[in-house]
Design a protein around this motif. Structure first.
Motif, short mmCIF file in Angstrom:
data_model
loop_
_atom_site.label_atom_id
_atom_site.label_comp_id
_atom_site.label_asym_id
_atom_site.label_seq_id
_atom_site.Cartn_x
_atom_site.Cartn_y
_atom_site.Cartn_z
N THR A 56 0.83 -1.20 0.00
CA THR A 56 0.00 0.00 0.00
C THR A 56 0.88 1.26 0.00
OG1 THR A 56 -0.24 -0.14 2.41
CG2 THR A 56 -2.05 -1.03 1.07
N TYR A 57 2.02 1.19 0.67
CA TYR A 57 2.93 2.34 0.67
C TYR A 57 3.57 2.52 -0.71
CZ TYR A 57 6.27 5.78 2.32
OH TYR A 57 6.99 6.95 2.48
N LEU A 58 3.94 1.41 -1.35
CA LEU A 58 4.49 1.49 -2.70
C LEU A 58 3.47 2.11 -3.66
CD1 LEU A 58 6.81 0.83 -4.66
CD2 LEU A 58 5.83 -1.47 -4.90
N ALA A 59 2.21 1.77 -3.48
CA ALA A 59 1.16 2.38 -4.31
C ALA A 59 1.12 3.88 -4.09
CB ALA A 59 -0.20 1.75 -3.98
N CYS A 60 1.31 4.32 -2.84
CA CYS A 60 1.37 5.77 -2.55
C CYS A 60 2.53 6.43 -3.29
CB CYS A 60 1.56 6.00 -1.05
SG CYS A 60 0.12 5.76 -0.06
N VAL A 61 3.67 5.79 -3.26
CA VAL A 61 4.86 6.35 -3.93
C VAL A 61 4.61 6.45 -5.42
CG1 VAL A 61 7.29 5.97 -4.46
CG2 VAL A 61 6.45 5.56 -2.14
N TYR A 62 4.09 5.38 -6.02
CA TYR A 62 3.80 5.41 -7.45
C TYR A 62 2.82 6.51 -7.80
CZ TYR A 62 6.07 0.91 -8.59
OH TYR A 62 6.96 -0.10 -8.80
N ALA A 63 1.74 6.63 -7.03
CA ALA A 63 0.72 7.63 -7.33
C ALA A 63 1.25 9.05 -7.12
CB ALA A 63 -0.52 7.39 -6.47
N PHE A 109 -3.63 11.39 -3.70
CA PHE A 109 -2.88 11.43 -4.96
C PHE A 109 -3.69 10.87 -6.14
CE2 PHE A 109 0.54 10.75 -1.71
CZ PHE A 109 1.04 12.04 -1.76
N CYS A 110 -5.01 10.80 -5.99
CA CYS A 110 -5.85 10.17 -7.01
C CYS A 110 -6.40 11.15 -8.04
CB CYS A 110 -7.02 9.44 -6.35
SG CYS A 110 -6.53 7.98 -5.43
N SER A 111 -5.94 12.39 -8.05
CA SER A 111 -6.53 13.38 -8.95
C SER A 111 -6.33 13.05 -10.43
CB SER A 111 -5.98 14.77 -8.65
OG SER A 111 -4.58 14.79 -8.85
N LEU A 112 -5.24 12.38 -10.78
CA LEU A 112 -5.00 12.05 -12.19
C LEU A 112 -5.71 10.77 -12.62
CD1 LEU A 112 -1.16 12.77 -12.53
CD2 LEU A 112 -3.07 14.17 -13.34
N CYS A 113 -6.21 10.02 -11.64
CA CYS A 113 -6.79 8.72 -11.98
C CYS A 113 -7.99 8.41 -11.08
CB CYS A 113 -5.73 7.64 -11.85
SG CYS A 113 -6.27 6.02 -12.38
N PRO A 114 -9.19 8.81 -11.49
CA PRO A 114 -10.37 8.53 -10.67
C PRO A 114 -10.59 7.04 -10.41
CG PRO A 114 -10.89 10.08 -12.43
CD PRO A 114 -9.50 9.59 -12.67
N ALA A 115 -10.15 6.19 -11.32
CA ALA A 115 -10.30 4.75 -11.13
C ALA A 115 -9.51 4.27 -9.91
CB ALA A 115 -9.85 4.00 -12.37
N LEU A 116 -8.39 4.90 -9.63
CA LEU A 116 -7.60 4.55 -8.46
C LEU A 116 -8.38 4.87 -7.18
CD1 LEU A 116 -4.99 3.54 -7.16
CD2 LEU A 116 -4.02 5.83 -7.49
#
Length: 134
Positions: A56-63, A109-116
């Motif tokens: 979940t932290y890696l997902a934060c870094v990617y986003a 960090f989901c502003s670029l990807c609503p699906a996320l």
């Protein structure tokens, strides 16, 4: 091939006005700084997280690092990589406090990807549906 492991400090991810991402860590010399360890896949070069908390932290870094352009190594943008990480976090138990905290940080960090955002919401909802068993 040689095994490669990457250590990433744990803290609040901050994006400055130029779009650079940094990790806020304590500056006290006696402070304890947690890290997550990621193995780098020997053939494909992507990071492999062994636990849901580190995933979940890696997902934060990617986003947080995501732009609308694909990353060279993976040919996907950071939001797509974050979605891949989150899809690997489904479990039959409630999320731990740290996992939920990382997921809440990810929502910022989901502003670029609503699906996320929808995927994170669904993971939170599904994990809470198991709370009565634990």
């Amino acid at each position: 091939g040689q095994d490669v492991r990457v250590l990433v400090p744990v803290g609040k991810l901050v994006v400055d006005e130029k779009g650079c991402v940094s990790v806020e860590t304590p500056i006290d010399y006696e402070a304890h700084i947690d890290v997550y360890s990621y193995d780098v896949h020997s053939r494909f070069g992507h990071f492999q997280a062994a636990f849901i908390e580190s995933r979940t932290y890696l997902a934060c870094v990617y986003a947080a690092c995501s732009t609308l352009l694909p990353e060279v190594r993976h040919q996907q943008c950071g939001s797509e990589l974050a979605m891949r990480c989150i899809r690997q976090c489904w479990t039959n138990r409630p999320l731990t406090e740290k996992e939920a905290s990382h997921l809440n940080q990810l929502l910022s960090f989901c502003s670029l990807c609503p699906a996320l955002y929808i995927l994170c919401y669904e993971l939170q909802r599904c994990s809470q549906s198991w709370a009565f068993l634990h």
